[in-house]
Write an enzyme that holds these catalytic residues in place. Structure first.
Site, PDB file in Angstrom:
ATOM      1  N   CYS A 193      42.082  48.774  39.150  1.00 14.93           N
ATOM      2  CA  CYS A 193      43.258  48.481  39.981  1.00 14.93           C
ATOM      3  C   CYS A 193      44.510  49.145  39.421  1.00 14.93           C
ATOM      4  O   CYS A 193      45.572  49.077  40.045  1.00 14.93           O
ATOM      5  CB  CYS A 193      43.471  46.978  40.088  1.00 14.93           C
ATOM      6  SG  CYS A 193      41.937  46.073  40.281  1.00 14.93           S
TER       7      CYS A 193
ATOM      8  N   CYS B  71      45.278  34.220  45.703  1.00 16.48           N
ATOM      9  CA  CYS B  71      44.627  35.526  45.587  1.00 16.48           C
ATOM     10  C   CYS B  71      45.303  36.569  46.463  1.00 16.48           C
ATOM     11  O   CYS B  71      45.704  36.280  47.584  1.00 16.48           O
ATOM     12  CB  CYS B  71      43.170  35.440  46.025  1.00 16.48           C
ATOM     13  SG  CYS B  71      42.232  34.129  45.239  1.00 16.48           S
ATOM     14  N   SER B  72      45.366  37.804  45.960  1.00 11.94           N
ATOM     15  CA  SER B  72      45.849  38.904  46.790  1.00 11.94           C
ATOM     16  C   SER B  72      44.740  39.258  47.783  1.00 11.94           C
ATOM     17  O   SER B  72      43.575  38.973  47.542  1.00 11.94           O
ATOM     18  CB  SER B  72      46.210  40.102  45.917  1.00 11.94           C
ATOM     19  OG  SER B  72      45.093  40.483  45.136  1.00 11.94           O
TER      20      SER B  72
ATOM     21  N   ILE C 143      42.452  41.665  50.715  1.00 14.44           N
ATOM     22  CA  ILE C 143      41.760  42.950  50.872  1.00 14.44           C
ATOM     23  C   ILE C 143      42.643  43.798  51.798  1.00 14.44           C
ATOM     24  O   ILE C 143      43.005  43.344  52.880  1.00 14.44           O
ATOM     25  CB  ILE C 143      40.388  42.720  51.544  1.00 14.44           C
ATOM     26  CG1 ILE C 143      39.502  41.833  50.678  1.00 14.44           C
ATOM     27  CG2 ILE C 143      39.719  44.039  51.897  1.00 14.44           C
ATOM     28  CD1 ILE C 143      38.949  42.484  49.452  1.00 14.44           C
TER      29      ILE C 143
ATOM     30  N   LYS D  98      50.352  40.001  46.391  1.00 17.15           N
ATOM     31  CA  LYS D  98      49.999  38.802  47.152  1.00 17.15           C
ATOM     32  C   LYS D  98      50.355  38.936  48.626  1.00 17.15           C
ATOM     33  O   LYS D  98      49.571  38.561  49.495  1.00 17.15           O
ATOM     34  CB  LYS D  98      50.734  37.591  46.532  1.00 17.15           C
ATOM     35  CG  LYS D  98      50.569  36.306  47.285  1.00 17.15           C
ATOM     36  CD  LYS D  98      49.176  35.733  47.079  1.00 17.15           C
ATOM     37  CE  LYS D  98      48.826  34.694  48.119  1.00 17.15           C
ATOM     38  NZ  LYS D  98      48.354  35.256  49.382  1.00 17.15           N
TER      39      LYS D  98
ATOM     40  N   HIS E 117      47.014  44.520  48.561  1.00 20.75           N
ATOM     41  CA  HIS E 117      46.517  45.099  47.318  1.00 20.75           C
ATOM     42  C   HIS E 117      45.391  46.102  47.590  1.00 20.75           C
ATOM     43  O   HIS E 117      44.220  45.827  47.336  1.00 20.75           O
ATOM     44  CB  HIS E 117      46.050  43.968  46.393  1.00 20.75           C
ATOM     45  CG  HIS E 117      45.600  44.430  45.037  1.00 20.75           C
ATOM     46  ND1 HIS E 117      46.042  45.594  44.440  1.00 20.75           N
ATOM     47  CD2 HIS E 117      44.718  43.863  44.144  1.00 20.75           C
ATOM     48  CE1 HIS E 117      45.463  45.724  43.248  1.00 20.75           C
ATOM     49  NE2 HIS E 117      44.654  44.694  43.053  1.00 20.75           N
TER      50      HIS E 117
END
Lengths: 131, 349, 385
Positions: free
Chosen positions: C83, C206-207, C209, C329, C333
Site C-alpha cells: 500500500c 476500515c478503509s 475498496i 477512510k 484507498h
C-alpha cells in the site's frame, strides 16, 4: 495450493522447529539464515515451547474463502514460555473468554484445505489451558 | 515382556445431544436414548480429523512413555474408516508431527470399527518378533452417519494411541486372538459419503456372534474365564450392546463400566474399544487383568488380554485421563452448526 | 543533490469506477497533472501499483501506461511496496530529479480493485502480509490491525470512541472533498454499531475498496521556475524505512517502527521537527492506524493519539489537522495510488486550492504512506516556497 508450498514448512508447522542466535539469545520462528539483530549467521536449531500466553487477539468475522466454515474464529499473537512469538488461531475458545494474558497450549489441527480435492494443510493452533 | 509402554486418548470438545438431532427429524428422543443407551456424542470441528486427533492422542501416549525416543518408533499404524485422504497415508503425517521419520514403517488400516485394534495387533507382533523397538497402534475416527439414520445419533469422533514396546511396560500383553468371517452387516462403497447397514442384521449374526466367538476363543487359548478379569472392554456401537454381550459371556456390569464411554461419547468407530481401554487403564491398579475385544463390520473381532504392571502408578497422571476429557470442557452445538461442521450443507464452490 | 519541487498534481474522482479500466483511470489523472504543471516534455515516469496482476491480471504495467499516456519511448518503472507503492514512486522520482539524471519526472499511483470479488480483493490485499506465518492461519488485513488495536487499547486505554472519532473526523473532511469516494458523514455511534469485521474493528473502522489513480509532476527547482505558473511546493524531506513484516516478529505491537524510522530521516533531511508540521496526510487504512501513526510521527505522545482524535486536535480546525482530504477512510484507498493522492492533497492545501476544506495559510505539510501492516513506510515533508 501447490503441495510443495505446504510440504516445505512441515518442520515449523508440525514440530515448531525454530532457531536461536547464540549471541543475542533471541529465538526466530520461522528459523532465519541471518540474525537481524546480531548479524550472526550460525544460528542454532531449537524447538519452541508448547505453552504460552496471548499477547493480543481478534476475532475474524469476515473470513477468506478457505476459512468461511470456521468463522467467526479468533486469531492471536502468542508469546510462548521460551519468549518466542507466533501468530495462530485460538481454537476451542469461547469469544467471551478471550483475554490478553490468557494461558494457552499448542495443539495440532488442520489449518486449511485446498478446496474439496486439494491437499490438507496441517499445523499449530493454540487452545486455552483449562486443566 | 512385551506390551503397552505409553497410551493416550483425545476427544474433541464439541457435543450434540440426542434431542437436538431428533428434533430435526421429528424423531422421539426418549426412545432413541433408551434404544441406543446414549445421551450425546462428540463432534469434530472443521479443523479436527483422524490425523489431528491421532497426533494429539499420540502426544499424550508419549507423555506416559517419556522414555520412548520417537526416532526409535519403528512403525505407525492408524486404523480408521475416515482417513482424510482416499489416497495418501495418515500415518506419515503423524510420524512427521512426532519426529519419527524417516526410519519407520507406516500403513493405514481400514476395517470398519476394528481398524484401531488391528494396528495394535500388528505392532504388538512386530515388537514381539523384535523387528522394531517400539510401535504405535492408533484407532481414530470422525465417523459420519447419514442424516436421519439411527447411526447419526451415535457416529462420533475420538482417538486412542498405544505405544508397544518391551521396556517399562505398563500393561503386558498376555494373549491375542482374532475371529473373522465374511458378513456384510455395514459398509460404505467407494465414492459414497455415508455408510449403509443391514439394520437388525448388524446384531446377532454380526456384533454378537463375532465378539462372543473371539472372547470365547481368547479365554480358551489363555485358559481363563470371565471371573479372572478385573475389567473387560467390548466394542461400543451404542450404550447397550457391550452390557448385553458381556452378560451373554458371563461378565458383570462392574467389569464393563469403567471402559464404557459410549453413553456420553457415542461410537468413535476405530477409536471405540481402544478408548475404552485408555479409560480402563486410567483407573487400573498393578496386577489388574483386562480383556479387550473389538468388533468391525464385515466382519471380525480382535481380542487381547493385558496385565497391568507397577509402571501404571508412575505414568497414569502424566497426561489427561480419558474420562476427564469426556466430562470437561464440553461445548454443546445445535444441529445447524453440526451440519456445517460435518460438511452436510451444500455450499457454492 | 538538487532541490526538487512538485509542479503539478492530478487526481480524478475515486470510487467504484465500473466503466473505467486501469489504463483509463491512470491516464486521466496523469493528463490532469501534466495540465496542472503546464509541461509538455516528461523525461521519465514511475508508477506505484501494488498488485495489478491479482486485481486485473495485468503486469508489465509501466510500459502499458506509458504507451496509453502517449509517452513511449520514455523510461517507465513500476514500483511496489504494497500500500506504500505510491509513496515509493514519489521517492524514486525525487531521487531521479535530485540526482540530475532527469529534469521532469511523472510519478503516479494506480489501483483498479473492483474487477475481482470481495474474496478476491481480500486475497490480493493479504499478499502484503506474511503468507506462510500470518495469512496461512486465516489472518486478514483488518485482523492484523485489530491485533494492534486490541493491544493499544490494553496498554494505553484507547477506547472505542477514540477509534470512532478518527472515522467521524475523516468522513467530515471527506464530505468537503468532491473527489472522495464517500461524501457521507457518520457518528461515533454509527461507527461503533457498524457490522464487526475483526474485533474491535467494525466496517466503519476500515478503509474501502477503491478504484483510483493520482499523479504528480516533479521537477528540479530551476526547471520549475522556468515552466511553472503555480506556487512552487518543494519536497524538503524524504524518508523510507522497513520493519519486520510479520506482527509476531516485531518487538512491539503498538509502534509502527518503519514509520518512526522513515519520519526520523525525513525530519532530519528537511531540518524540521514534528511541531513544525502544520498538517499531515497519513495512512488511515484503519482507524487504529491513524492513531498509532500520529504517535509514531511524533505529533502526540505514545498512547495519546486516540485522545487527540477524540478531543478534536486532529480536526480541520484543530492544532494538527490530519487527513484533510478525508483520508483513506473517506477519500478511498486504491492501494497503489494512495501515497500519490496524499501528495496531491498536501500540494493543494499548500497552494490554497483545497476549497471547502482549505486550511488557513499552511506552510509545511507531511505525508505518511504505509505498506501492509507497517512493514514499509514512506514519509515526505513539503513546503510551499
Amino acid at each position: 495450493m501447490f503441495p510443495a508450498r505446504i510440504w516445505r514448512e512441515i518442520p515449523q508447522r508440525y514440530r515448531l522447529e525454530a532457531n536461536r542466535c547464540p549471541q543475542t539469545g533471541e529465538i526466530y520462528f520461522p528459523p532465519r539464515l541471518v540474525c537481524p539483530e546480531g548479524k550472526c549467521v550460525e544460528l542454532e536449531p531449537v524447538k519452541l515451547a508448547e505453552t504460552g500466553t496471548v499477547e493480543s487477539f481478534t476475532v475474524i468475522r469476515v473470513a477468506p474463502s478457505a476459512f468461511t466454515d470456521e468463522a467467526p474464529y479468533p486469531v492471536g499473537i502468542v508469546k510462548l514460555d521460551d519468549g518466542a512469538k507466533m501468530m495462530c488461531q485460538i481454537a476451542d475458545a469461547q469469544i467471551e473468554e478471550l483475554k490478553i494474558g490468557m494461558k494457552v497450549k499448542i495443539e495440532f489441527r488442520k489449518i486449511q484445505s485446498d478446496g474439496k480435492a486439494g491437499v490438507h494443510a496441517y499445523g499449530y493452533k493454540c487452545v486455552p489451558v483449562r486443566d | 515382556m512385551v506390551g503397552i509402554v505409553g497410551y493416550g486418548a483425545y476427544i474433541p470438545r464439541c457435543r450434540i445431544k440426542v434431542e437436538e438431532i431428533a428434533k430435526v427429524w421429528g424423531a422421539d428422543a426418549p426412545s432413541y436414548k433408551r434404544g441406543l443407551g446414549l445421551q450425546e456424542k462428540s463432534v469434530p470441528q472443521p479443523d479436527q480429523d483422524t490425523i489431528t486427533m491421532s497426533v494429539e492422542a499420540t502426544k499424550n501416549a508419549l507423555k506416559r512413555g517419556p522414555h520412548v525416543d520417537p526416532k526409535k518408533i519403528g512403525a505407525i499404524y492408524i486404523g480408521s474408516e475416515s482417513h482424510p485422504y482416499a489416497v495418501k497415508p495418515s500415518g506419515t503425517t503423524v510420524a512427521e508431527a512426532i519426529g519419527a521419520t524417516p526410519d519407520i514403517h507406516c500403513a493405514d488400516f481400514e476395517f470398519a470399527c476394528k481398524a484401531g485394534t488391528e494396528g495394535m495387533f500388528v505392532v504388538y507382533g512386530l515388537v514381539k518378533a523384535a523387528l522394531i523397538e517400539y510401535g504405535l497402534g492408533i484407532g481414530a475416527d470422525t465417523s459420519q452417519g447419514a442424516p436421519g439414520d439411527a447411526l447419526e445419533y451415535s457416529a462420533a469422533a475420538g482417538a486412542a494411541s498405544f505405544i508397544f514396546g518391551n521396556d517399562k511396560v505398563l500393561a503386558e500383553c498376555n494373549e491375542t486372538f482374532s475371529f473373522m468371517t465374511d458378513t456384510p452387516d455395514f459398509w460404505r462403497r467407494e465414492q459414497e459419503f455415508y455408510p449403509r447397514h443391514g439394520g437388525r442384521f448388524t446384531g446377532q449374526p454380526a456384533y454378537f456372534k463375532h465378539i462372543t466367538g473371539c472372547a470365547e476363543g481368547l479365554m480358551k487359548k489363555a485358559g481363563t474365564e470371565p471371573k479372572d478379569f478385573d475389567y473387560v472392554i467390548f466394542h461400543q456401537p451404542n450404550g447397550k450392546f457391550p452390557q448385553r454381550v458381556g452378560k451373554m459371556l458371563g461378565f458383570t456390569p462392574e467389569q464393563i463400566e469403567p471402559g464404557l464411554l459410549c453413553p456420553l461419547l457415542g461410537n468413535t468407530y476405530s477409536g471405540s474399544s481402544p478408548m475404552g481401554l485408555t479409560s480402563t487403564l486410567d483407573i487400573s491398579k498393578p496386577g489388574d487383568k483386562i480383556m479387550l475385544v473389538s468388533y468391525g463390520s464385515g466382519a471380525g473381532s480382535d481380542g487381547f488380554i493385558f496385565t497391568v504392571t507397577e509402571r501404571i502408578n508412575e505414568v497414569r497422571d502424566l497426561a489427561l485421563n480419558t474420562r476427564y476429557m469426556l466430562d470437561n470442557n464440553k461445548r454443546y452445538i445445535d444441529y445447524g452448526t453440526y451440519a456445517k461442521y460435518r460438511g452436510k450443507i451444500l455450499t457454492a464452490e | 543533490m538538487r532541490e526538487v519541487c512538485v509542479i503539478g498534481v492530478g487526481m480524478n474522482k475515486w470510487g467504484e469506477l465500473w466503466g473505467k479500466s486501469i489504463r483509463d483511470i491512470f491516464v486521466e489523472s496523469a493528463l490532469l497533472a501534466i495540465k496542472d504543471a503546464g509541461v509538455d516534455k516528461i523525461d521519465s515516469m514511475y508508477v506505484g501499483c501494488m498488485t495489478s496482476g491479482l486485481f486485473v491480471g495485468q503486469e508489465h504495467l509501466a510500459s502499458l501506461l506509458a504507451d496509453y499516456l502517449g509517452k513511449v519511448p520514455i523510461p517507465s518503472t513500476r514500483v511496489e511496496s504494497a500500500c506504500a507503492s505510491g509513496g515509493l514512486a514519489v521517492r524514486c522520482g525525487f531521487i531521479e530529479v535530485a540526482s540530475g539524471m532527469s529534469d521532469v519526472v511523472l510519478v503516479g499511483g494506480v489501483e483498479k480493485m473492483t474487477d475481482v470479488s470481495g474474496d478476491g480483493a481480500t486475497y490480493a490485499l493479504a499478499t502484503a502480509a506474511d503468507q506462510e506465518y500470518e495469512v496461512f492461519h486465516g489472518a486478514t488485513f483488518p485482523g492484523l490491525y485489530a491485533l494492534m488495536a486490541k493491544r493499544h487499547m490494553h496498554e494505553f486505554g484507547t477506547t472505542r470512541d477514540m477509534l470512532s472519532a478518527v472515522a467521524v473526523k475523516n468522513h467530515d473532511n471527506g464530505s468537503k472533498n468532491p473527489l472522495a469516494q464517500f461524501q457521507s458523514k457518520t457518528t461515533l455511534e454509527g461507527v461503533a454499531k457498524a457490522v464487526m469485521v475483526a474485533d474491535p474493528l467494525t466496517l466503519m473502522d476500515c478503509s474501502p475498496i477503491t478504484d483510483g489513480a493520482a499523479c504528480a509532476i516533479l521537477a528540479s527547482v530551476d526547471k520549475a521556475k522556468e515552466i511553472s505558473k503555480n506556487p512552487l511546493v518543494k519536497i524538503l524531506g524524504v524518508g523510507n524505512a522497513t520493519d519486520r513484516i510479520a506482527l509476531h516478529s516485531r518487538k512491539s505491537l503498538t509502534t509502527l517502527n518503519a514509520t518512526v524510522e522513515a519520519s526520523k530521516r525525513a525530519y532530519e533531511m528537511a531540518g524540521k521537527s514534528p511541531k513544525d508540521i502544520d498538517f499531515a496526510e497519513v495512512h488511515d487504512c484503519f482507524t487504529i492506524a491513524e492513531i498509532m501513526v500520529t504517535e509514531d510521527l511524533g505529533f502526540f505522545e505514545k498512547g495519546k493519539g486516540g485522545h487527540a482524535a477524540l478531543e478534536g486536535k486532529t480536526a480541520l480546525d484543530g492544532e494538527k489537522p490530519i487527513n484533510t482530504s478525508g483520508g483513506l477512510k473517506s477519500k478511498g484507498h486504491p492501494v497503489g495510488a494512495t501515497g500519490v493522492g496524499q501528495i496531491a492533497e498536501v500540494v493543494k492545501q499548500l497552494r490554497g486550492e483545497a476549497g471547502e476544506r482549505q486550511l488557513k495559510n499552511p506552510k509545511v505539510g507531511l505525508t505518511q504512506n504505509m505498506g501492509g501492516s507497517g512493514g514499509s513506510a514512506v514519509v515526505h515533508i513539503l513546503e510551499v516556497m
